[in-house]
Design an enzyme around this catalytic site. Structure first.
Site, PDB file in Angstrom:
ATOM      1  CB  SER A  73      -0.911   0.041   1.322  1.00  0.00           C
ATOM      2  OG  SER A  73      -1.407   1.240   1.180  1.00  0.00           O
ATOM      3  N   GLY A  74       1.980   1.276   0.649  1.00  0.00           N
ATOM      4  CA  GLY A  74       2.689   2.282   0.908  1.00  0.00           C
ATOM      5  C   GLY A  74       3.747   2.348  -0.573  1.00  0.00           C
ATOM      6  CD1 TRP A 130      -1.464   1.379  -6.265  1.00  0.00           C
ATOM      7  CD2 TRP A 130      -1.893   2.945  -4.769  1.00  0.00           C
ATOM      8  NE1 TRP A 130      -2.210   1.981  -6.870  1.00  0.00           N
ATOM      9  CE2 TRP A 130      -2.836   2.730  -6.061  1.00  0.00           C
ATOM     10  CE3 TRP A 130      -1.891   4.091  -4.062  1.00  0.00           C
ATOM     11  CZ2 TRP A 130      -3.652   3.871  -6.267  1.00  0.00           C
ATOM     12  CZ3 TRP A 130      -3.063   5.087  -4.333  1.00  0.00           C
ATOM     13  CH2 TRP A 130      -3.757   4.945  -5.454  1.00  0.00           C
ATOM     14  CG  HIS A 131       0.184   6.105  -1.585  1.00  0.00           C
ATOM     15  ND1 HIS A 131      -0.203   4.788  -0.865  1.00  0.00           N
ATOM     16  CD2 HIS A 131      -0.935   6.768  -1.544  1.00  0.00           C
ATOM     17  CE1 HIS A 131      -1.418   4.858  -0.616  1.00  0.00           C
ATOM     18  NE2 HIS A 131      -1.985   6.010  -0.963  1.00  0.00           N
ATOM     19  N   GLY A 132       4.101   5.630  -4.132  1.00  0.00           N
ATOM     20  CA  GLY A 132       5.180   5.868  -4.839  1.00  0.00           C
ATOM     21  C   GLY A 132       6.459   5.348  -4.387  1.00  0.00           C
TER      22      GLY A 132
END
Length: 245
Positions: A113-114, A116-118
């Site tokens: 999830s982390g 996925w953000h960058g």
């Protein structure tokens, strides 16, 4: 979101020259900037889709009124978290495997999830913080205790216990947001250090806080139904005057 963005940029870009109180204020603004940004575009997408007869899933359900981190993740970016649950967590075995493997699965989901953000270590740390907050609830079997009931469902105000739970959860997410927004892990730790060691109440009260307070009040009124419209029973001339203003 954009009204707060320039202040957030200023605080995070020049954090080493500012006192801890201003950094805390900037962090508060970022917490609502990212919420208004993500939730805002989701509301626009849901509204436009309804014009064409499509009913999209709710994506945010007043996450800052969450009483623990488990409830927060059932209310924050729901489309993303449910995708990770259905296509990663459950195929990995979910919670149907041993405790050790379940903990592994939780860490994998939050790390991805982390990521996925960058592609930055700060996002990975952000995910790890949330995993660390979530796992104690999972081990105690309390990660799903707030799945259906809304905070203060039949009352105007929360109990003291509920208020404390919401404040603790909100500040936990705020700490994680420092890493999400900072350019490096070192900067994030330095940011937190300045808040703790150089805190000052000077310049803490700003007009923008009124906007945040107004948003909180509106969200609180609508917390039972995220698609509820605030209806004001006023006569037509007065109502249209308010709309115009």
């Amino acid at each position: 979101a954009d009204s707060l963005a320039w202040k957030v940029d200023h605080v995070f870009n020049d954090f080493q020259s500012l006192d801890g109180g201003i950094l805390l204020l900037g962090l508060l603004y970022f917490s609502f900037q990212i919420y208004c940004d993500f939730s805002g575009y989701s509301d626009i997408a849901i509204g436009i889709s309804k014009l064409f007869g499509f009913e999209l899933m709710s994506n945010f359900r007043f996450p800052y009124f969450s009483r623990d981190i488990g409830e927060f993740w059932r209310k924050w970016h729901i489309s993303l978290s449910t995708w990770f649950r259905d296509y990663m967590y459950i195929p990995l075995g979910g919670s149907k495997v041993s405790k050790l493997l379940s903990i592994r699965n939780i860490f994998i989901i939050f790390i991805v999830s982390g990521f996925w953000h960058g592609a930055n270590w700060t996002f990975i740390v952000w995910g790890l913080i949330h995993a660390t907050l979530y796992i104690p609830l999972f081990l105690k079997g309390k990660n799903r205790r707030y799945t259906t009931n809304v905070v203060a469902a039949d009352k105007w105000f929360p109990t003291v216990n509920e208020l404390c739970q919401m404040i603790i959860t909100f500040f936990s997410t705020m700490i994680a947001w420092v890493f999400f927004r900072s350019e490096s892990i070192t900067n994030a730790f330095k940011y937190l250090e300045i808040i703790l060691t150089k805190f000052s109440t000077q310049n803490l009260i700003e007009n923008d806080l009124l906007y945040v307070l107004f948003l909180i009040i509106c969200d609180w009124i609508m917390r039972k139904d995220e698609k509820k419209v605030l209806v004001i029973n006023l006569n037509k001339p007065l109502r249209y005057t308010i709309y115009s203003i």
